[in-house]
Enzyme design. Structure first.
Site, short mmCIF file in Angstrom:
data_model
loop_
_atom_site.label_atom_id
_atom_site.label_comp_id
_atom_site.label_asym_id
_atom_site.label_seq_id
_atom_site.Cartn_x
_atom_site.Cartn_y
_atom_site.Cartn_z
N TYR A 298 -0.63 7.98 -7.28
CA TYR A 298 -1.45 6.80 -7.53
C TYR A 298 -2.54 7.15 -8.53
CZ TYR A 298 -3.32 2.21 -6.20
OH TYR A 298 -3.72 0.90 -6.18
N TYR A 348 -0.56 -2.14 -13.40
CA TYR A 348 -1.29 -1.99 -12.14
C TYR A 348 -0.70 -2.99 -11.16
CZ TYR A 348 -5.14 -2.25 -8.76
OH TYR A 348 -5.90 -2.26 -7.62
#
Lengths: 395, 141, 310
Positions: A298, A348
């Site tokens: 991440y 994103y």
């Protein structure tokens, strides 16, 4: 190995295009992604009987199910804590499939995060309720907003500064993460930053957002949707694509956990909740860091990629800067990383697009496919209660 | 640049307006260029302590800007004979001052021209005054 | 006759030579800052074509040649005996602030490169005390005579300053464009913000085991007790980490904004702002002391400033 390991697999992935202004409703994005994933799995909407999304998602499962014609559902669940939920949705799905409460579970996330509500703008103006009914989540902002500490970049910057101080890491060390992400995105036609790589000099020259974070330390903001279809590993073998078997699926919330601001622990250079996720992933799968052939970590902000590498056992605490600088995250390196371009380069999507990339790596269909990938580790949001997966070709 | 002669200027003529963005950098750079190191012209904290809402432009700069405004219009042959100004509201950063001017008198004996100048910002009149220049004659040029 | 009236006609600055002769570099600096593109100030040929003997300085720059510059602004000396006496009198009466209000220049000739510029200053009048928008003060009018190396007058300037007592800035006037975001106060954290309004920095303390905790909560994670009181913090600590925020900007704050996690001597940490320090000067481990920010009538917050070396 746990009973969970190997029980379920990701059989389908589907997404919308990734843009800055979709021009469509969030529900429509969710439906497009969900239908694409079901089709990719070679299934029909009516085959679906379970759904999992984020508490942060605005598209309740009933709307998605009704609109796409799924019919009856026997399982629905939601995971809290923003991007920390991503791999948790797949864990929920796998648990449901492994225990037989559902056969085909769709995990999804869709939003107009760029053209609609932008998380990057922060929480400073969140409405303040009256004292009688304000909850603990709302009250937690009392320690942040009056001091002007209200955006994710600022919250992460506080950790980054301490990490630099204790380990001698530099802004360039963070920048190298962004450069790899953008290098991989440059080959990915689905990535927002397709054909737009950056150099370390570009990173250093980009403007300050929240020192020590430059603009190019921060991920983009995206409109789009991503969905995944989880079925039993056995059933997956009869479907069109090679299954991405769920060898490990874990959640973690650490001691003295806060949302993005766990600044009160004895040390704040690590991510204990991620360490907790890693231990479970390795225990469930019977695999270790040495068995991981690629990693999707991440990357909403570059600095927190470094302690993830440390927490997950790829290097010792404080040594991630050297691990990265030695080129280990490159395609030919020890641990090819974010081959889709990550959230800095591709999109994103709150970590869900990273899970889809891990599925492609296991299938052998990534645009940046390294040689001989069998097992891929995936992580969800950092700074929050989080989750992780190990996906593999299986036995 | 213009090159105005005494003869071609008429009383009542208006100078083109000149808007000047009042950046913080302009206010500090001009104070330093005029060797004025008073803290109110560069230090916002001390400016507030001394009763101002922010730093403000020094008077030497107002003189300089008014001089520039008139000579830009009049041309390089003009010789400045007088600059008489009164300051009103301060020039703070972030504002814009717009200078305007009108020819108010001519003196044939020495080719002097008087121009009334005014500089307005968002708060009101920063400067009002008169600039006197001697212009070349048509014959001489 | 007051002491002020005594000054009328007095020479407060005897003839003083400007530190530098008229020169092109200083003219260039001035012209750049002012945006003055008149070629007679920088280009010898253009100046001759415009009827000058060579480069001439901008008329408005005359005063700048006599400014005493940075060093004098630090030492405060050298203003001239009369000027220092007048300053002392004004300071004694509380007229600590100064603003120029009028300048009336008559130029006798243009200044050319190499000219020396000298100045002497004589008081014309000092007004009785007047009430102005800035505060109560007196107008001091002087005449400055500028002469060259031969003693010839090159310019005369009538110069008026307002010397005044600054008004105490009113809260409305100083208030930023927006209020700081309100803390989300509930039954578990209200005590801390109420103490802050009384300028007390408190830390929640478990009545069962004495453990301090921040941020506070209703129950002790060590012993499980719901009983608690507060300890008053010493107000000393050190910077544990910090952020310099640039974007996005909230209208309540000045940017770059320093937000820090400070570790108190008592052992707990808190999020706060640092004041009295530039972003580039902040270091992890820097000793800091408590200060109070009265952000608005409803919100007081503990902030920290660097501890003075003693």
């Amino acid at each position: 190995m746990s009973r969970l390991s190997g029980a379920a697999a990701v059989a389908g992935i589907g997404a919308t295009e990734f843009s800055k202004d979709s021009g469509r409703s969030e529900l429509r994005l969710a439906c497009e992604a969900v239908l694409a994933a079901i089709a990719d799995a070679g299934l029909k909407p009516s085959d679906v009987d379970g759904m999992v999304t984020f508490t942060a998602d605005t598209n309740a499962e009933i709307h998605v199910a009704r609109t796409t014609g799924m019919g009856d559902l026997t399982f629905f669940s939601r995971i809290p804590h923003g991007g920390g939920a991503a791999c948790g949705t797949v864990q929920q799905a796998a648990l449901a499939v492994a225990t037989g409460v559902a056969d085909v579970v769709v995990c999804y996330r869709a939003f107009n995060e760029r053209s609609g509500v932008r998380y990057g703008l922060g929480q400073a103006d969140r409405p303040v309720e009256t004292a009688a009914d304000i909850g603990a989540d709302g009250a937690a902002y009392a320690w942040l907003n009056p001091f002007g500490l209200s955006t994710p970049a600022q919250w992460v910057a506080m950790f980054a500064r301490r990490y630099m101080h204790e380990y001698g890491a530099t802004s360039e060390d963070f920048g190298r993460v962004a450069v790899v992400d953008r290098k991989h995105a440059a080959n990915n036609p689905a990535a927002w930053f397709y054909q737009r790589p950056i150099t370390l000099e570009d990173h250093q020259a980009s403007r300050w957002i929240a020192e020590p974070l430059h603009l190019l330390d921060c991920c983009q903001e995206t409109d789009g949707g991503q969905a995944l279809v989880v079925v039993s590993a056995e059933r997956a073998r009869d479907l069109p694509h090679p299954p991405a078997v769920i060898l490990g699926a874990a959640q973690g919330s650490g001691d003295d956990q806060h949302m993005m601001t766990s600044y009160y622990r004895p040390r704040i250079t690590g991510i204990p909740e991620m360490g907790l996720v890693g231990l479970q992933l390795y225990a469930q799968s019977g695999l270790g860091p040495a068995d991981m052939d690629a990693a999707i970590l991440y990357d909403h902000f570059t600095p927190l990629v470094l302690p993830q590498l440390e927490e997950l056992g790829f290097c010792a605490p404080g040594e991630a800067k050297d691990f990265v600088a030695e080129g280990n995250l490159e395609l030919g390196g020890r641990l090819p990383f974010n081959t889709h371009g990550g959230q800095l380069g591709e999109a994103y999507l709150h970590g869900m697009n990273g899970i889809a990339e891990a599925v492609r790596l296991v299938r052998g269909t990534s645009v940046n496919q390294p040689e001989g990938v069998r097992n891929v580790i995936v992580t969800a949001g950092t700074g929050v209660p989080t989750s992780g997966l190990v996906l593999g070709a299986g036995r | 640049m213009n090159r105005r002669t005494y003869e071609e200027v008429a009383v009542g003529e208006e100078l083109p307006a000149l808007p000047i963005p009042l950046t913080r950098t302009l206010i500090v750079a001009t104070a330093i260029a005029s060797r004025d190191y008073q803290d109110v012209h560069h230090d916002p904290g001390l400016a507030v302590e001394r009763g101002s809402k922010d730093i403000f432009m020094n008077i030497l700069t107002t003189n300089g800007l008014v001089d520039r405004y008139v000579t830009e219009w009049a041309g390089p042959a003009a010789v400045v004979k007088a600059i008489r100004i009164r300051l009103g509201v301060p020039n703070h950063p972030g504002d814009t001052m717009t200078l305007t001017g009108t020819v108010t008198a001519k003196h044939d004996e020495d080719r002097r021209v008087e121009i009334a100048v005014r500089g307005e910002n968002g708060l009101g009149a920063h400067v009002t005054g008169t600039v006197v220049v001697r212009l070349p004659s048509k014959v001489a040029t | 006759m007051t002491a002020y009236e005594d000054f009328a006609g007095r020479e407060i600055v005897p003839l003083r030579e400007g530190p530098d002769p008229v020169n092109v570099p200083m003219i260039r600096h001035w012209a750049e800052a002012m945006g003055d593109r008149n070629p007679v100030h920088l280009d010898d040929d253009a100046a001759r074509a415009a009827g000058r003997p060579g480069i001439v300085a901008p008329a408005s720059m005359t005063q700048a040649w006599t400014m005493r510059g940075y060093a004098a602004s630090i030492t405060g000396s050298g203003a001239g005996p009369g000027a220092e006496e007048l300053n002392a009198l004004l300071e004694k009466d509380g007229y600590t602030s100064v603003v120029a209000t009028d300048s009336e220049f008559e130029f006798h000739r243009e200044l050319v490169v190499g000219d020396r510029v000298n100045v002497r200053e004589v008081v014309e009048s000092i007004s009785p005390e007047k009430s102005t928008a800035l505060g109560v003060g007196r107008f001091v009018t002087t005449v400055r005579t500028y002469t060259d190396q031969d003693g010839e007058v090159v310019a005369v300037q009538r110069w008026r300053l307002l010397r005044f007592r600054p008004k105490a800035p009113s809260p409305e006037k100083r208030a930023p464009k927006a209020l700081r975001p309100r803390p989300a106060v509930n039954r578990d954290n209200a005590f801390w913000f109420e103490a802050a309004r009384e300028h007390r920095l408190v830390v929640q303390r478990c009545s069962g085991c004495g453990t301090l905790r921040h941020p506070p909560g209703p129950c002790c994670p060590h012993c499980g007790s719901f009983e608690w009181d507060v300890a008053e913090a010493s107000g000393r600590g050190q910077v544990y980490s910090f952020v310099v925020a640039h974007h996005p900007r909230h209208p309540a704050f000045e940017y770059p904004l320093i937000v820090a996690v400070v570790e108190l001597d008592e052992g707990t940490r808190l999020i706060t702002n640092l004041v009295g320090v530039e972003p580039g000067e902040v270091e992890i481990g820097m000793p800091v002391v408590l200060d109070w920010l009265d952000a608005d009538p409803d919100l007081s917050l503990p902030v920290f400033r660097p501890q003075e070396n003693d």
